[in-house]
Design an enzyme around this catalytic site. Structure first.
Site, PDB file in Angstrom:
ATOM      1  N   THR A 153       1.051  -1.162   0.021  1.00 28.18           N
ATOM      2  CA  THR A 153       0.089   0.110  -0.239  1.00 28.18           C
ATOM      3  C   THR A 153       1.155   1.283   0.259  1.00 28.18           C
ATOM      4  O   THR A 153       0.971   1.960  -1.104  1.00 28.18           O
ATOM      5  CB  THR A 153      -0.870   0.321   1.017  1.00 28.18           C
ATOM      6  N   LYS A 179       4.123  -7.267   3.763  1.00 28.20           N
ATOM      7  CA  LYS A 179       3.966  -6.020   3.699  1.00 28.20           C
ATOM      8  C   LYS A 179       4.080  -5.317   5.194  1.00 28.20           C
ATOM      9  O   LYS A 179       3.383  -5.891   5.473  1.00 28.20           O
ATOM     10  CB  LYS A 179       2.573  -5.491   2.282  1.00 28.20           C
ATOM     11  N   THR A 190      -0.733  -2.011   9.319  1.00 24.39           N
ATOM     12  CA  THR A 190      -1.441  -2.814   8.468  1.00 24.39           C
ATOM     13  C   THR A 190       0.106  -3.895   8.398  1.00 24.39           C
ATOM     14  O   THR A 190       0.248  -3.160   7.601  1.00 24.39           O
ATOM     15  CB  THR A 190      -2.235  -2.319   7.958  1.00 24.39           C
ATOM     16  N   GLU A 276       6.067   4.704   7.766  1.00 26.39           N
ATOM     17  CA  GLU A 276       5.920   5.926   6.902  1.00 26.39           C
ATOM     18  C   GLU A 276       5.979   7.246   6.483  1.00 26.39           C
ATOM     19  O   GLU A 276       6.121   7.912   7.954  1.00 26.39           O
ATOM     20  CB  GLU A 276       3.744   6.172   6.608  1.00 26.39           C
ATOM     21  N   ASN A 402      -0.808  10.024   6.005  1.00 31.14           N
ATOM     22  CA  ASN A 402      -2.684   9.618   6.264  1.00 31.14           C
ATOM     23  C   ASN A 402      -2.703  11.080   6.231  1.00 31.14           C
ATOM     24  O   ASN A 402      -3.820  10.513   7.143  1.00 31.14           O
ATOM     25  CB  ASN A 402      -2.353   9.053   8.107  1.00 31.14           C
ATOM     26  N   SER A 407      -7.851   9.709  -0.752  1.00 31.44           N
ATOM     27  CA  SER A 407      -7.842  10.264  -0.956  1.00 31.44           C
ATOM     28  C   SER A 407      -7.325   9.339  -2.341  1.00 31.44           C
ATOM     29  O   SER A 407      -6.363   8.415  -2.268  1.00 31.44           O
ATOM     30  CB  SER A 407      -7.520  11.984  -1.237  1.00 31.44           C
TER      31      SER A 407
END
Length: 407
Positions: A153, A179, A190, A276, A402, A407
């Site tokens: 992702t 992942k 996740t 991230e 985040n 979107s």
């Protein structure tokens, strides 16, 4: 034990595929298949979050039933979490579609999803993707790598590894892909991890090896303190190495468990380092503890501290934040005995002795903390136990990703 090239297709009898089904993304692959030529014994560990995604519930039922599995269908983009009976029904439809396309039993088909929570799955797109996956499956290494890419992702790179060990006169292979980048926190994070092996092994030994190792690998990583609804680790064994069956608590079991640990730790560290917005893998080792649990609690508290993580991002040796995080961890220790160190490929430096600052070069500390992999060591000088946790620095990039994730 030997590390070899590859991932989920490295073990005998396993194939993989990837495809672009258009589930959420418009410009990339978003579905993957792992397939075994022979039915597999399965083991699994799942999220500790009370809110569990439909695939988690489905897979847990499959694993606990003891039914053998031949396929795992994974999608990225939509998590199929908080989707009620309709979402769980889509797991069943996915299994039935995979069974039809692959000519296998639907009862043992495993599923995995990752992405936005609360959205219903576009099931017809998923079914069409399954047909393409079945047509494109292959045993080659590249197919495994492409499958690892398809489940990403916000990950910035695929995560895969494979190792071999000798069991008797047979070579046994373990391969895996994972992942994870955000919504990562200890307690099955996740995060998705899929591991394949051609070992002949009892189901008891398979589940024990996974369950025992998760606590020292995936459950010791954190990116942002959020435990996902979808965290899943699945381990499939098809027995095609034809070794003498591995049984629990034997020498062969210990050898298998050690190899599995290498796979799990590697994937866990790759997830932590790919957090991230991250610019560095942050490793924390607590040593000199009286118990392993004490060491784990303290290590997790440090690696989860946002103030510490931002200090790492700023290459600032603000060691008081580490001692503070240790203090609120809930573990008892004497702060006036604590020694702290920073290290990386640029060197090692002591910054605290017996709970107080020592003279050190701020310039050298900054150099050490400017590397892509940074380690903090805390010696609490109470015993011989130790534990390691992994995380990453916290940058503005995390907010950028985040703030508009849907979107």
């Amino acid at each position: 034990m030997k590390i070899i090239k590859g991932g989920v297709t490295a073990a005998k009898g396993f194939e993989a595929a990837s495809t672009a089904a258009g589930i959420k993304y418009k410009d990339r692959t978003d579905m993957a298949l792992i397939y075994s030529k022979k039915p597999c014994k399965t083991a699994g560990t799942f999220t500790a979050n009370v809110v569990k995604a439909a695939p988690v519930k489905w897979d847990r039922n499959v694993v606990e039933s003891g039914v053998k599995s031949q396929a795992v269908i994974v999608n990225s983009g939509i998590a199929n979490a908080c989707t009620g009976e309709e979402g769980y029904g889509y797991c069943k439809e996915t299994a039935e579609a995979a069974a039809k396309a692959l000519g296998i039993d639907a009862e043992g088909v495993l599923v995995g999803s990752t992405g936005v929570i609360g959205m219903q799955m576009p099931i017809e797109k998923l079914k069409n993707g399954i047909v393409k996956l079945a047509e494109g499956k292959s045993k080659d290494i590249e197919s495994g790598t492409l499958a690892a890419k398809a489940i990403m992702t916000t990950d910035t790179y695929e995560k895969e590894i494979a190792v071999t060990i000798e069991v008797g006169d047979r070579t046994v292979t373990i391969g895996g892909m994972a992942k994870g980048s955000g919504m990562i926190h200890p307690n099955m994070c996740t995060m998705l991890s899929f591991i394949t092996t051609d070992a002949a092994i009892s189901k008891k030994a398979l589940q024990a090896a996974l369950s025992e190792d998760v606590n020292d690998t995936y459950n010791m990583i954190s990116v942002d303190g959020d435990t996902s609804t979808n965290d899943t680790v699945l381990l499939l064994a098809n027995g095609m190495a034809k070794n003498e069956k591995i049984k629990y608590d034997t020498e062969d079991y210990k050898k298998f468990a050690e190899a599995l640990h290498v796979v799990n730790e590697y994937l866990a560290k790759k997830i932590a380092g790919d957090g991230e917005g991250a610019t560095a893998l942050f490793e924390v080792q607590v040593m000199g503890a009286s118990t392993k649990e004490q060491a784990k609690i303290i290590a997790k508290s440090i690696v989860c501290s946002n103030l510490t993580k931002t200090a790492i991002a700023g290459h600032d040796a603000n060691w008081g934040r580490i001692l503070c995080a240790m203090g609120y961890s809930g573990a008892e220790f004497d702060p006036e005995k604590v020694d702290l160190f920073f290290e990386s490929k640029a060197g090692k430096i002591q910054i605290c002795e017996n709970g107080t600052a020592v003279a050190y070069s701020e310039e050298k500390a900054t150099e050490i903390l400017s590397q892509p992999e940074v380690k903090a060591v805390a010696d609490i000088k109470e015993g011989s136990e130790k534990a390691t946790a992994w995380g990453c620095d916290l940058t503005h990039g995390y907010i950028d990703i985040n703030a508009d994730y849907r979107s």
